[in-house]
Design a protein around this motif. Structure first.
Motif, PDB file in Angstrom:
ATOM      1  N   VAL A 147     -10.630   4.812   7.046  1.00  0.00           N
ATOM      2  CA  VAL A 147     -11.164   3.485   6.487  1.00  0.00           C
ATOM      3  C   VAL A 147     -10.667   2.531   6.981  1.00  0.00           C
ATOM      4  CG1 VAL A 147     -11.091   2.259   4.068  1.00  0.00           C
ATOM      5  CG2 VAL A 147     -10.935   4.733   4.321  1.00  0.00           C
ATOM      6  N   MET A 148     -11.714   1.386   7.667  1.00  0.00           N
ATOM      7  CA  MET A 148     -11.377   0.341   8.168  1.00  0.00           C
ATOM      8  C   MET A 148     -10.829  -1.029   7.241  1.00  0.00           C
ATOM      9  SD  MET A 148     -11.741   1.107  11.438  1.00  0.00           S
ATOM     10  CE  MET A 148     -11.701  -0.260  12.354  1.00  0.00           C
TER      11      MET A 148
ATOM     12  N   GLU B  27      -8.494  -0.438  -5.917  1.00  0.00           N
ATOM     13  CA  GLU B  27      -9.919  -0.313  -5.325  1.00  0.00           C
ATOM     14  C   GLU B  27      -9.567   0.782  -4.002  1.00  0.00           C
ATOM     15  OE1 GLU B  27     -13.322  -2.121  -2.478  1.00  0.00           O
ATOM     16  OE2 GLU B  27     -11.734  -3.508  -3.331  1.00  0.00           O
ATOM     17  N   VAL B  28      -8.406   0.445  -3.214  1.00  0.00           N
ATOM     18  CA  VAL B  28      -7.983   1.170  -2.240  1.00  0.00           C
ATOM     19  C   VAL B  28      -7.801   2.406  -2.548  1.00  0.00           C
ATOM     20  CG1 VAL B  28      -6.432   1.319  -0.398  1.00  0.00           C
ATOM     21  CG2 VAL B  28      -7.073  -0.904  -1.207  1.00  0.00           C
ATOM     22  N   LYS B  29      -7.026   2.789  -3.600  1.00  0.00           N
ATOM     23  CA  LYS B  29      -6.733   4.087  -3.922  1.00  0.00           C
ATOM     24  C   LYS B  29      -7.953   5.084  -4.528  1.00  0.00           C
ATOM     25  CE  LYS B  29      -2.984   3.384  -6.752  1.00  0.00           C
ATOM     26  NZ  LYS B  29      -1.969   3.676  -7.641  1.00  0.00           N
ATOM     27  N   ALA B  30      -8.714   4.365  -5.022  1.00  0.00           N
ATOM     28  CA  ALA B  30      -9.835   4.879  -5.590  1.00  0.00           C
ATOM     29  C   ALA B  30     -10.770   5.631  -4.501  1.00  0.00           C
ATOM     30  CB  ALA B  30     -10.783   3.872  -6.443  1.00  0.00           C
TER      31      ALA B  30
ATOM     32  N   ILE C 120       0.987  -1.243  -0.058  1.00  0.00           N
ATOM     33  CA  ILE C 120       0.053   0.027   0.053  1.00  0.00           C
ATOM     34  C   ILE C 120       0.709   1.226   0.224  1.00  0.00           C
ATOM     35  CG2 ILE C 120      -1.630   1.315   1.174  1.00  0.00           C
ATOM     36  CD1 ILE C 120      -2.874  -1.329   2.242  1.00  0.00           C
ATOM     37  N   LYS C 121       2.017   1.167   0.785  1.00  0.00           N
ATOM     38  CA  LYS C 121       2.919   2.532   0.787  1.00  0.00           C
ATOM     39  C   LYS C 121       3.420   2.889  -0.404  1.00  0.00           C
ATOM     40  CE  LYS C 121       6.559   4.179   3.402  1.00  0.00           C
ATOM     41  NZ  LYS C 121       7.467   4.104   4.686  1.00  0.00           N
ATOM     42  N   TYR C 122       4.019   1.683  -1.072  1.00  0.00           N
ATOM     43  CA  TYR C 122       4.541   1.974  -2.369  1.00  0.00           C
ATOM     44  C   TYR C 122       3.605   2.507  -3.406  1.00  0.00           C
ATOM     45  CZ  TYR C 122       6.675   0.734  -6.921  1.00  0.00           C
ATOM     46  OH  TYR C 122       7.353   0.849  -8.114  1.00  0.00           O
ATOM     47  N   SER C 123       2.561   1.895  -3.407  1.00  0.00           N
ATOM     48  CA  SER C 123       1.576   2.447  -4.362  1.00  0.00           C
ATOM     49  C   SER C 123       1.048   3.706  -4.154  1.00  0.00           C
ATOM     50  CB  SER C 123       0.155   1.577  -4.278  1.00  0.00           C
ATOM     51  OG  SER C 123      -0.504   1.640  -5.644  1.00  0.00           O
TER      52      SER C 123
END
Length: 226
Positions: free
Chosen positions: A77-78, A108-111, A18-21
């Motif tokens: 966001v959980m 999806e997380v980034k959106a 997640i951090k990298y993205s």
């Protein structure tokens, strides 16, 4: 200015991914691997978003979320590995703004992150202040006061209030509110709306069971009484 995100998960490979993205999109990212570390970082830094896993060592995500809500309205966001709806609703009860279920697609997380950030960032430099009796709403800075007391709303709670306030007296059913505020693709159900309305009443109303502002039209939905 770059957006700053706190990512909390005890699975280091997930945090790393997640951090990298997010950093590829120009965001600044801090990491925490247990609940106590997450809470300490949240107290000492100003974040634009917190991604918070439910299952954490030392202090679970629900407790971390609840404690953050005592001093901050940062969007949370959980992240849950469970598919149980009550887990998701419980996250919202503690003040979370949204949730994502594992396994998830990083796109999806980034959106989801960007959608919430767009809602909480106002481009307009002129403050719009609305006053209804003791209730004062500053739309630019997304701050709410009852009398002299500032009320700490989550970003979703503010979204619900702002949407209802935009058309005083107009009744919206649960489905209309869910789609307008959470979007057509939100995986939750209409109980999400009830949770947020109840929390709004508990924070804004002198008598939540007899609300002055956020009212119910039985059999139809919710409306704002100006």
């Amino acid at each position: 200015m770059a957006k700053k995100v706190l990512v909390v998960d005890d699975e280091k490979t997930i945090v790393k991914g997640i951090k990298y993205s997010l950093e590829q999109d120009g965001m600044k990212v801090d990491s925490a691997f247990d609940g106590e570390e997450a809470l300490e970082l949240a107290k000492n830094n100003a974040y634009d978003m917190v991604l918070l896993d439910v299952m954490l060592p030392k202090m679970d995500g629900f407790e971390v979320c609840q404690q953050i809500r005592e001093f901050s309205s940062v969007p949370i966001v959980m992240i849950t590995a469970k598919g149980d709806d009550m887990d998701k609703i419980l996250g919202l009860e503690y003040g979370a703004d949204d949730y994502i279920t594992k396994p998830f697609n990083i796109l999806e997380v980034k959106a989801r992150i960007k959608a919430i950030m767009r809602r909480t960032t106002k481009a307009d430099t002129q403050a719009s202040v609305l006053t209804f009796g003791e209730l004062v709403i500053n739309e630019e800075y997304r701050r709410v006061y009852v009398g002299d007391k500032e009320i700490n709303l989550t970003s979703r709670e503010f979204d619900v209030l702002e949407f209802l306030v935009s058309t005083p007296g107009k009744v919206y059913n649960r489905s209309e509110l869910l789609h307008a505020i959470w979007g057509e693709d939100f995986p939750g159900d209409e109980r999400t709306v009830d949770v947020h309305v109840r929390r709004l009443r508990e924070k804004l109303e002198k008598s939540p069971s007899e609300p002055r502002y956020v009212r119910t039209k039985w059999g139809s939905g919710y409306f704002f009484q100006a």
